[in-house]
Design a protein around this motif. Structure first.
Motif, PDB file in Angstrom:
ATOM      1  N   GLU A  79     -31.772  21.808  41.470  1.00  0.00           N
ATOM      2  CA  GLU A  79     -31.206  23.036  40.200  1.00  0.00           C
ATOM      3  C   GLU A  79     -32.134  24.496  39.661  1.00  0.00           C
ATOM      4  OE1 GLU A  79     -30.667  19.619  36.496  1.00  0.00           O
ATOM      5  OE2 GLU A  79     -32.968  19.213  37.814  1.00  0.00           O
ATOM      6  N   ALA A  80     -33.582  23.894  40.221  1.00  0.00           N
ATOM      7  CA  ALA A  80     -34.616  25.534  40.391  1.00  0.00           C
ATOM      8  C   ALA A  80     -33.870  26.337  41.261  1.00  0.00           C
ATOM      9  CB  ALA A  80     -35.124  25.004  41.261  1.00  0.00           C
ATOM     10  N   ARG A  81     -32.897  25.877  42.331  1.00  0.00           N
ATOM     11  CA  ARG A  81     -32.378  26.477  43.093  1.00  0.00           C
ATOM     12  C   ARG A  81     -31.543  27.868  42.957  1.00  0.00           C
ATOM     13  NH1 ARG A  81     -31.496  23.303  46.920  1.00  0.00           N
ATOM     14  NH2 ARG A  81     -29.125  23.891  47.528  1.00  0.00           N
ATOM     15  N   TYR A  82     -30.399  26.790  41.970  1.00  0.00           N
ATOM     16  CA  TYR A  82     -29.407  26.876  41.294  1.00  0.00           C
ATOM     17  C   TYR A  82     -29.887  28.418  40.593  1.00  0.00           C
ATOM     18  CZ  TYR A  82     -27.090  23.388  44.026  1.00  0.00           C
ATOM     19  OH  TYR A  82     -26.275  22.330  44.441  1.00  0.00           O
ATOM     20  N   LEU A  83     -30.324  27.191  39.777  1.00  0.00           N
ATOM     21  CA  LEU A  83     -31.009  28.305  38.124  1.00  0.00           C
ATOM     22  C   LEU A  83     -31.783  29.881  38.681  1.00  0.00           C
ATOM     23  CD1 LEU A  83     -33.001  25.199  36.221  1.00  0.00           C
ATOM     24  CD2 LEU A  83     -30.897  26.547  35.635  1.00  0.00           C
ATOM     25  N   LEU A  84     -32.251  29.864  40.212  1.00  0.00           N
ATOM     26  CA  LEU A  84     -33.025  31.651  39.949  1.00  0.00           C
ATOM     27  C   LEU A  84     -31.359  32.217  40.367  1.00  0.00           C
ATOM     28  CD1 LEU A  84     -34.924  30.281  43.575  1.00  0.00           C
ATOM     29  CD2 LEU A  84     -35.928  31.708  40.907  1.00  0.00           C
ATOM     30  N   LYS A  85     -30.159  31.801  40.661  1.00  0.00           N
ATOM     31  CA  LYS A  85     -29.408  32.467  40.486  1.00  0.00           C
ATOM     32  C   LYS A  85     -29.084  33.623  39.037  1.00  0.00           C
ATOM     33  CE  LYS A  85     -27.247  32.538  44.717  1.00  0.00           C
ATOM     34  NZ  LYS A  85     -25.793  31.807  45.981  1.00  0.00           N
ATOM     35  N   ILE A  86     -28.974  32.217  38.305  1.00  0.00           N
ATOM     36  CA  ILE A  86     -28.597  32.026  36.775  1.00  0.00           C
ATOM     37  C   ILE A  86     -30.114  33.074  35.895  1.00  0.00           C
ATOM     38  CG2 ILE A  86     -28.224  30.373  34.843  1.00  0.00           C
ATOM     39  CD1 ILE A  86     -26.962  27.879  36.621  1.00  0.00           C
ATOM     40  N   VAL A  87     -30.497  32.626  36.005  1.00  0.00           N
ATOM     41  CA  VAL A  87     -31.194  33.425  34.809  1.00  0.00           C
ATOM     42  C   VAL A  87     -31.505  35.016  35.009  1.00  0.00           C
ATOM     43  CG1 VAL A  87     -33.808  34.189  34.632  1.00  0.00           C
ATOM     44  CG2 VAL A  87     -33.547  31.701  35.355  1.00  0.00           C
ATOM     45  N   THR A  99     -22.355  31.228  24.874  1.00  0.00           N
ATOM     46  CA  THR A  99     -21.011  30.779  24.599  1.00  0.00           C
ATOM     47  C   THR A  99     -20.382  29.896  25.849  1.00  0.00           C
ATOM     48  OG1 THR A  99     -19.740  32.728  25.633  1.00  0.00           O
ATOM     49  CG2 THR A  99     -20.372  32.099  22.774  1.00  0.00           C
ATOM     50  N   PRO A 100     -19.778  29.031  25.862  1.00  0.00           N
ATOM     51  CA  PRO A 100     -18.937  27.945  27.096  1.00  0.00           C
ATOM     52  C   PRO A 100     -18.202  28.922  27.045  1.00  0.00           C
ATOM     53  CG  PRO A 100     -19.182  26.282  24.892  1.00  0.00           C
ATOM     54  CD  PRO A 100     -19.371  28.335  24.738  1.00  0.00           C
ATOM     55  N   ARG A 101     -17.745  29.876  26.727  1.00  0.00           N
ATOM     56  CA  ARG A 101     -16.994  30.588  27.715  1.00  0.00           C
ATOM     57  C   ARG A 101     -17.755  31.893  28.479  1.00  0.00           C
ATOM     58  NH1 ARG A 101     -12.155  33.762  23.981  1.00  0.00           N
ATOM     59  NH2 ARG A 101     -11.280  32.041  24.391  1.00  0.00           N
ATOM     60  N   ALA A 102     -18.509  32.223  28.004  1.00  0.00           N
ATOM     61  CA  ALA A 102     -19.743  33.021  29.584  1.00  0.00           C
ATOM     62  C   ALA A 102     -20.474  31.941  30.088  1.00  0.00           C
ATOM     63  CB  ALA A 102     -20.444  33.195  27.901  1.00  0.00           C
ATOM     64  N   VAL A 103     -20.650  30.926  29.870  1.00  0.00           N
ATOM     65  CA  VAL A 103     -21.212  30.314  31.072  1.00  0.00           C
ATOM     66  C   VAL A 103     -19.920  29.894  32.299  1.00  0.00           C
ATOM     67  CG1 VAL A 103     -22.141  28.036  32.300  1.00  0.00           C
ATOM     68  CG2 VAL A 103     -22.841  29.157  29.287  1.00  0.00           C
ATOM     69  N   ARG A 104     -18.872  29.717  32.060  1.00  0.00           N
ATOM     70  CA  ARG A 104     -17.668  29.303  33.092  1.00  0.00           C
ATOM     71  C   ARG A 104     -16.979  30.786  33.369  1.00  0.00           C
ATOM     72  NH1 ARG A 104     -14.130  24.875  31.118  1.00  0.00           N
ATOM     73  NH2 ARG A 104     -12.209  26.495  31.529  1.00  0.00           N
ATOM     74  N   ALA A 105     -17.566  31.684  32.656  1.00  0.00           N
ATOM     75  CA  ALA A 105     -16.885  33.225  33.415  1.00  0.00           C
ATOM     76  C   ALA A 105     -18.139  33.000  34.423  1.00  0.00           C
ATOM     77  CB  ALA A 105     -17.101  34.574  31.897  1.00  0.00           C
ATOM     78  N   LEU A 106     -19.375  33.426  33.951  1.00  0.00           N
ATOM     79  CA  LEU A 106     -20.442  33.228  35.429  1.00  0.00           C
ATOM     80  C   LEU A 106     -20.212  32.582  36.508  1.00  0.00           C
ATOM     81  CD1 LEU A 106     -23.280  34.562  35.410  1.00  0.00           C
ATOM     82  CD2 LEU A 106     -24.589  32.791  34.539  1.00  0.00           C
ATOM     83  N   ALA A 107     -20.031  31.386  36.308  1.00  0.00           N
ATOM     84  CA  ALA A 107     -19.660  30.705  37.436  1.00  0.00           C
ATOM     85  C   ALA A 107     -18.385  31.239  38.274  1.00  0.00           C
ATOM     86  CB  ALA A 107     -19.357  28.917  36.485  1.00  0.00           C
ATOM     87  N   LYS A 108     -17.776  32.003  38.050  1.00  0.00           N
ATOM     88  CA  LYS A 108     -16.815  32.510  38.825  1.00  0.00           C
ATOM     89  C   LYS A 108     -17.284  33.588  38.841  1.00  0.00           C
ATOM     90  CE  LYS A 108     -12.638  30.676  35.641  1.00  0.00           C
ATOM     91  NZ  LYS A 108     -11.777  31.132  34.947  1.00  0.00           N
ATOM     92  N   LYS A 109     -18.306  34.359  38.354  1.00  0.00           N
ATOM     93  CA  LYS A 109     -18.860  35.976  38.729  1.00  0.00           C
ATOM     94  C   LYS A 109     -20.110  35.420  40.281  1.00  0.00           C
ATOM     95  CE  LYS A 109     -21.278  39.180  37.722  1.00  0.00           C
ATOM     96  NZ  LYS A 109     -22.555  39.825  36.428  1.00  0.00           N
ATOM     97  N   LEU A 110     -20.836  34.056  39.668  1.00  0.00           N
ATOM     98  CA  LEU A 110     -21.770  34.007  41.006  1.00  0.00           C
ATOM     99  C   LEU A 110     -20.966  33.771  42.297  1.00  0.00           C
ATOM    100  CD1 LEU A 110     -24.489  32.650  38.263  1.00  0.00           C
ATOM    101  CD2 LEU A 110     -24.039  35.121  39.616  1.00  0.00           C
ATOM    102  N   TYR A 111     -19.854  32.914  42.319  1.00  0.00           N
ATOM    103  CA  TYR A 111     -19.463  32.219  43.676  1.00  0.00           C
ATOM    104  C   TYR A 111     -18.236  32.305  43.271  1.00  0.00           C
ATOM    105  CZ  TYR A 111     -24.021  29.765  43.063  1.00  0.00           C
ATOM    106  OH  TYR A 111     -25.156  29.247  43.128  1.00  0.00           O
ATOM    107  N   PRO A 112     -17.229  33.326  43.375  1.00  0.00           N
ATOM    108  CA  PRO A 112     -16.066  33.715  43.162  1.00  0.00           C
ATOM    109  C   PRO A 112     -15.028  32.699  44.431  1.00  0.00           C
ATOM    110  CG  PRO A 112     -17.496  35.142  44.073  1.00  0.00           C
ATOM    111  CD  PRO A 112     -17.948  34.804  43.570  1.00  0.00           C
ATOM    112  N   THR A 113     -15.922  33.085  45.446  1.00  0.00           N
ATOM    113  CA  THR A 113     -14.822  32.191  46.549  1.00  0.00           C
ATOM    114  C   THR A 113     -14.729  30.557  46.241  1.00  0.00           C
ATOM    115  OG1 THR A 113     -16.183  32.552  48.230  1.00  0.00           O
ATOM    116  CG2 THR A 113     -14.678  34.168  48.301  1.00  0.00           C
ATOM    117  N   ALA A 114     -15.635  30.134  45.569  1.00  0.00           N
ATOM    118  CA  ALA A 114     -15.997  28.208  45.862  1.00  0.00           C
ATOM    119  C   ALA A 114     -15.316  27.733  45.046  1.00  0.00           C
ATOM    120  CB  ALA A 114     -17.550  28.002  45.115  1.00  0.00           C
ATOM    121  N   SER A 115     -14.961  26.538  44.883  1.00  0.00           N
ATOM    122  CA  SER A 115     -14.502  25.847  44.060  1.00  0.00           C
ATOM    123  C   SER A 115     -14.508  25.190  42.543  1.00  0.00           C
ATOM    124  CB  SER A 115     -14.877  24.276  44.941  1.00  0.00           C
ATOM    125  OG  SER A 115     -15.275  23.429  44.650  1.00  0.00           O
ATOM    126  N   THR A 116     -14.163  24.914  42.163  1.00  0.00           N
ATOM    127  CA  THR A 116     -14.553  24.666  41.012  1.00  0.00           C
ATOM    128  C   THR A 116     -15.549  24.010  40.781  1.00  0.00           C
ATOM    129  OG1 THR A 116     -12.358  23.055  40.350  1.00  0.00           O
ATOM    130  CG2 THR A 116     -12.342  25.214  39.683  1.00  0.00           C
TER     131      THR A 116
END
Length: 364
Positions: A79-87, A99-116
């Protein structure tokens, strides 16, 4: 009136005003609670009422930022490794404004080629954990973020030209036997132990000699996935195999020290992976990860191949909900062509073109 939930489609919404001593202190609510159950919606309403009363009495709440919330959260290594990119993205944002929408958008931004699934594991889940942990301490409102739908998963797989959630292939006795011919005695025993007991590789490699009760033919499996440590029966054949393995003291390469003796001689769940892959290659068999060969193979063997009822099979594998392993761990092994043959084998041939009613003696 207080805030109360009501169902709207498949979700639960809230309506009403927050009152203090009979006097409204907020505007009228008509919004989604983000809950899928009535109990969850009631919890949201009560928490929102408490927050508004606290704000009414004490003034505007302290705006806890996400970075400050992370400092309150007891993150594990992954979790700490993931949070280093989120912070760096959310650190200065007040948790109440995320907001939930912002978090979902952030996931796509941080890992554009990753799976859901990766978005869920590496962004959605840690963000929810951090904010809701701060909420439990009374520092900010909770957050609920819906997962990605099947349509979103398919769309993302198409965008990255790669299929996620590939069907796992379970282990079998035939696979175990071929694997064992090209594996060391320790690796062979490990594979067979997981297949027989449904143990996870992390549980198996953590076993020490004191965890084995040869007299009662059982082993003490460590706690895992929220389940407590517990005794699990083993067969006489497995007991003999384990008795013939001299315990080995693996080395913790990170700390440079020898650990206590282990039954299979590995320090952690990644220890056998290299030798495991080599044994598959030398045996000329499909590479099955330990979890597929062991836990998936265990349940498929009982449920599909031997027809054991789901309650018994789930209990044997230490699943608390029998519906879960049937959905994830039971793998179909009948081909489509065989299914078609089975369907047509029961076809009723009506001689002379007679209808079924006529064949039964009825009138046309």
């Amino acid at each position: 009136m207080s805030i109360e939930p009501y169902q709207r489609g498949k979700s639960w919404w809230a309506r009403g005003r927050v009152e203090y001593h009979g006097v409204p202190i907020t505007g009228y609510y008509r919004c989604s609670t983000g809950a899928s159950t009535e109990a969850g919606a009631w919890q949201w309403c009560r928490e929102e009422e408490e927050r508004q009363v606290r704000r009414h009495l004490l003034g505007e709440e302290e705006q806890l930022t996400f970075a400050e919330a992370v400092m309150l959260y007891p993150a594990k290594a992954n979790e700490a490794r993931y949070l280093l990119k989120i912070v760096p993205e959310l650190g200065d944002t007040p948790c109440a404004q995320i907001t939930p929408r912002a978090v979902r958008a952030l996931a796509k931004k941080l890992y554009p080629t990753a799976s859901t699934d990766t978005w869920l594991r590496q962004v959605i889940t840690p963000v929810k954990a951090v904010i809701n942990n701060a909420h439990d301490a009374g520092k900010c409102p909770p957050i609920r973020i819906k997962t990605f739908s099947t349509a979103e998963r398919v769309e993302q797989d198409k965008a990255r030209d790669k299929v996620s959630r590939r069907e796992r292939k379970p282990g079998s006795w035939e696979w175990i036997d071929q694997f064992s011919q090209h594996a060391s005695p320790y690796l062979s025993a490990l594979a067979e132990f997981m297949f027989e007991t449904g143990a996870r590789v992390g549980q198996a490699v953590a076993l020490t000699p004191k965890d084995i009760d040869m007299k009662s033919l059982r082993v003490m499996l460590p706690a895992s996935k929220g389940h407590p440590a517990q005794w699990v029966a083993i067969s006489p054949e497995m007991a003999i195999k384990l008795a013939n393995l001299p315990p080995r003291r693996p080395k913790d390469r990170r700390r440079g020290v020898l650990l206590e003796p282990r039954v299979f001689g590995y320090s952690r769940n990644t220890g056998p992976l290299k030798a495991w892959r080599t044994a598959c290659k030398n045996a000329g068999i499909d590479y099955l990860p330990p979890h597929s060969a062991g836990r998936h193979g265990f349940y498929t063997e009982l449920r599909v191949r031997q027809g054991v009822d789901p309650i018994t099979a789930a209990k044997a594998g230490r699943w608390s909900n029998p519906a879960l392993p049937d959905k994830i761990y039971a793998h179909n092994e009948t081909s489509d062509s065989d299914v078609r043959t089975m369907i047509r084998s029961t076809r009723v041939h009506r001689p002379g073109g007679k209808t079924l009613k006529a064949m039964k003696g009825g009138k046309e």
